[in-house]
Design an enzyme around this catalytic site. Structure first.
Site, PDB file in Angstrom:
ATOM      1  N   LYS A  23      28.843  29.837  42.672  1.00  0.00           N
ATOM      2  CA  LYS A  23      28.271  31.577  42.665  1.00  0.00           C
ATOM      3  C   LYS A  23      27.211  30.854  41.443  1.00  0.00           C
ATOM      4  CE  LYS A  23      31.286  33.979  44.386  1.00  0.00           C
ATOM      5  NZ  LYS A  23      33.007  35.062  44.256  1.00  0.00           N
ATOM      6  N   ASP A  75      65.200  47.644  41.092  1.00  0.00           N
ATOM      7  CA  ASP A  75      66.140  48.425  41.411  1.00  0.00           C
ATOM      8  C   ASP A  75      66.281  49.464  41.771  1.00  0.00           C
ATOM      9  OD1 ASP A  75      66.735  45.853  43.753  1.00  0.00           O
ATOM     10  OD2 ASP A  75      65.153  46.584  43.576  1.00  0.00           O
ATOM     11  N   GLU A 134      67.635  45.929  37.496  1.00  0.00           N
ATOM     12  CA  GLU A 134      66.785  46.661  36.803  1.00  0.00           C
ATOM     13  C   GLU A 134      65.495  47.434  37.202  1.00  0.00           C
ATOM     14  OE1 GLU A 134      66.451  44.035  33.888  1.00  0.00           O
ATOM     15  OE2 GLU A 134      68.111  45.148  32.382  1.00  0.00           O
ATOM     16  N   LYS A 146      37.698  29.311  48.271  1.00  0.00           N
ATOM     17  CA  LYS A 146      37.787  29.444  48.645  1.00  0.00           C
ATOM     18  C   LYS A 146      39.136  30.058  49.798  1.00  0.00           C
ATOM     19  CE  LYS A 146      33.999  30.990  52.591  1.00  0.00           C
ATOM     20  NZ  LYS A 146      36.007  31.370  53.529  1.00  0.00           N
ATOM     21  N   SER A 189      27.684  37.838  54.184  1.00  0.00           N
ATOM     22  CA  SER A 189      28.748  36.878  54.333  1.00  0.00           C
ATOM     23  C   SER A 189      28.732  35.372  53.451  1.00  0.00           C
ATOM     24  CB  SER A 189      29.273  36.221  55.872  1.00  0.00           C
ATOM     25  OG  SER A 189      27.947  36.228  56.591  1.00  0.00           O
ATOM     26  N   LEU A 190      29.189  34.900  54.341  1.00  0.00           N
ATOM     27  CA  LEU A 190      28.216  33.259  53.140  1.00  0.00           C
ATOM     28  C   LEU A 190      27.661  32.221  53.594  1.00  0.00           C
ATOM     29  CD1 LEU A 190      31.360  32.711  50.552  1.00  0.00           C
ATOM     30  CD2 LEU A 190      28.801  33.643  49.973  1.00  0.00           C
TER      31      LEU A 190
END
Ligand code: 0XT
Length: 309
Positions: A282, A33, A31, A111, A78-79
């Site tokens: 965080k 497609d 359906e 991560k 960045s971290l």
């Protein structure tokens, strides 16, 4: 015809969202497609109706000359990394000292070992996908990003927003691709991150569309513009907008819960169909994040708590 084209686009993107983001399709592939074939047919008959965010752009077909450079609205940082529990306790002590707080909530997120990406939407429509580059400016890979089915071309709320996350290659796709490369006498990719990065840099978008890249989005730029006060609220907001958000993130009352989470996923990561190289920790409240600020290269309110190699 315009109404039919517009209705088809909404319907196709909705079913794309259900299949690739919710993993909960409500129509069969046939359906789906059929709808897509009808839209491709109408856009072929009326090329002036084609829009950059039409689902037909997902199948690729352009061969680009190169990638334009684009300046990030705010730098993509960045971290800093830590590798053991002692160092993560030290991170917590530093955070509490700066904040003069006895207890600080954290969000712990897996991560993903992929490629960082910045996505911009204007009134809910996809307008730009950019790589991290040097953090200040990256490459405009929008045409390739459109082929990543879990990345929405239209948001479920018509907001103007920039979000960031990771584009990754699922492990079973990585294996299939390396088998294919071996048959073609090409060198295999060393790992899924290189495979994802190499794919995003392809100038032939049909080739990118032929590879199954996926995504997890984890960051809202200027969350205060949307009344968001914490990272946990930001993750819910991203889900409401229609992004694929990692289901394993955890709101932790304190650093001990972060350590328990890290121990748990150090063992459980083999259950996942994508590579993870650690946990991103965080500080949850955005007002605390603003007090902590950032160094020239990394936020002081986040840290990557890596798994042992
Ligand atoms: C706040 O900055 C970041 N947050 C992140 N979050 C997750 N889950 N994964 C990352 N790779 C990541 N990377 C950065 C620079």
């Amino acid at each position: 015809v315009i109404e039919e084209v517009e209705r088809l686009r909404e319907e196709i993107e909705y079913h794309n969202y259900r299949y690739y983001v919710l993993n909960d399709p409500v129509i069969t592939d046939e359906e789906y497609d059929k709808l897509m074939r009808r839209l491709i047919e109408l856009e072929r008959m009326y090329p002036e109706l084609v829009t950059p965010d039409s689902p037909t752009q997902r199948v690729g077909g352009k061969v680009l000359e190169g990638f334009k450079t684009v300046k990030h609205s705010v730098p993509m940082l960045s971290l800093d990394n830590t590798y053991n529990e002692e160092e993560i306790l030290e991170f917590d002590r530093r955070v509490k000292k700066t904040l003069q707080e006895a207890e600080v909530e954290y969000v712990a997120e897996l991560k993903i070992d992929g490629v960082s990406i910045a996505l911009r939407y204007e009134n809910g429509k996809f307008v730009l996908g950019a790589t991290r580059g040097d953090g200040i400016e990256g490459e405009d890979v929008s045409e390739n990003v459109k082929t990543v089915r879990s990345i929405p071309l239209r948001l479920r709320k018509l907001v103007t927003v920039e979000v960031r996350g990771e584009i990754y290659m699922p492990v079973d796709e990585f294996k299939r691709l390396n088998d294919e490369r071996e048959e073609e006498g090409l060198p295999p990719f060393a790992n899924p991150r290189n495979a994802a990065a190499g794919t995003l840099r392809q100038l032939n978008t049909a080739l990118v569309a032929a590879r199954r890249l996926d995504s997890f989005i984890y960051y809202v730029v200027h969350p205060e513009n949307y009344g968001l006060k914490t990272q946990w609220e930001a993750l819910q907001f991203l889900k409401e907008l229609g992004f694929k958000v990692n289901p394993h993130s955890k709101l932790c009352k304190n650093i001990q819960e972060v350590i328990d989470y890290w121990r748990e996923w150090k063992e459980r990561k083999k259950e996942l169909d994508y590579w993870v190289d650690g946990v991103v920790v965080k500080v949850n409240r955005f007002d605390f994040q603003r007090i902590l600020g950032e160094t020239s290269k990394a936020p002081r309110w986040a840290i990557a708590f890596k798994f042992p190699a």
